[in-house]
Design a protein around this motif. Structure first.
Motif, PDB file in Angstrom:
ATOM      1  N   MET A 225       0.852  -1.206   0.000  1.00 59.18           N
ATOM      2  CA  MET A 225       0.000   0.000   0.000  1.00 59.18           C
ATOM      3  C   MET A 225       0.877   1.241   0.000  1.00 59.18           C
ATOM      4  O   MET A 225       1.649   1.462   0.931  1.00 59.18           O
TER       5      MET A 225
ATOM      6  N   CYS B 296       0.695   3.748   3.083  1.00 56.73           N
ATOM      7  CA  CYS B 296       0.633   3.154   4.427  1.00 56.73           C
ATOM      8  C   CYS B 296       1.934   3.426   5.183  1.00 56.73           C
ATOM      9  O   CYS B 296       3.018   3.031   4.741  1.00 56.73           O
TER      10      CYS B 296
ATOM     11  N   PHE C 283       3.101   2.114   7.935  1.00 58.76           N
ATOM     12  CA  PHE C 283       3.838   0.938   8.401  1.00 58.76           C
ATOM     13  C   PHE C 283       4.489   0.184   7.235  1.00 58.76           C
ATOM     14  O   PHE C 283       5.579  -0.374   7.402  1.00 58.76           O
ATOM     15  N   CYS C 284       3.865   0.195   6.058  1.00 60.39           N
ATOM     16  CA  CYS C 284       4.549  -0.369   4.889  1.00 60.39           C
ATOM     17  C   CYS C 284       5.845   0.402   4.623  1.00 60.39           C
ATOM     18  O   CYS C 284       6.874  -0.208   4.279  1.00 60.39           O
TER      19      CYS C 284
ATOM     20  N   HIS D 141       1.219  -6.238   3.837  1.00 59.35           N
ATOM     21  CA  HIS D 141       0.133  -5.337   4.220  1.00 59.35           C
ATOM     22  C   HIS D 141      -1.187  -6.069   4.329  1.00 59.35           C
ATOM     23  O   HIS D 141      -1.609  -6.762   3.407  1.00 59.35           O
TER      24      HIS D 141
ATOM     25  N   HIS E 220      -2.727  -0.934   9.100  1.00 64.25           N
ATOM     26  CA  HIS E 220      -1.824  -2.033   8.739  1.00 64.25           C
ATOM     27  C   HIS E 220      -1.715  -2.860  10.020  1.00 64.25           C
ATOM     28  O   HIS E 220      -1.311  -2.330  11.068  1.00 64.25           O
TER      29      HIS E 220
END
Ligand code: 5GP
Ligand code: ZN
Length: 114
Positions: free
Chosen positions: A1, A4, A6-7, A46, A98
């Motif tokens: 993603m 995102c 956290f990605c 993700h 996430h």
């Protein structure tokens, strides 16, 4: 993603204080800690929450919970006690979509949670 947070942490595009990582999981300190130890354990892949887990994700779940124990041991809270939390959707308090597990410790926890 692409959008995102956290990605981006997982691939190193956003800096984080990483305390553990392996081929499936990354763990890093929460930017706004709610306890002396507050680490987020996230799968590299993700997905929005535990509601996106599928039957074939057993290996991933094992990796996540193995990492949670490893983090607790490294942070010196495994013997005292650890709270593991995952918030699912808005009313529960999820703000980053996430999947992540909060690993909290280093102080006495209250119950019920707020
Ligand atoms: P949630 O509210 O979704 O259960 O948890 C998200 C957590 O991510 C929050 O505790 C918040 O402090 C943390 N967080 C949000 N953005 C960042 C960030 O850019 N870096 C780090 N290390 N933690 C973050
Ligand atoms: Zn993501």
């Amino acid at each position: 993603m692409s959008d995102c947070i956290f990605c981006k942490i997982v691939v190193g595009d956003i800096r984080a204080d990483v305390v553990y990582s392996d081929d499936q999981v990354v763990a890093f300190r929460d930017i706004n800690p709610q306890a002396p130890v507050h680490v987020l354990v996230v799968p590299r892949r993700h997905m929005e929450s535990i509601f996106d887990l599928e039957e074939g994700d057993g290996d991933l779940l094992w990796a996540v919970f193995r990492a949670i124990r490893e983090v607790a041991e490294r942070e010196g809270i495994a013997e005292r006690g650890v709270r593991v939390v995952t918030n699912v959707r808005e009313e529960a308090g999820q703000s980053v979509f996430h999947l992540h597990f909060h690993v909290l410790g280093g102080r006495r926890m209250a119950w019920p949670p707020g």
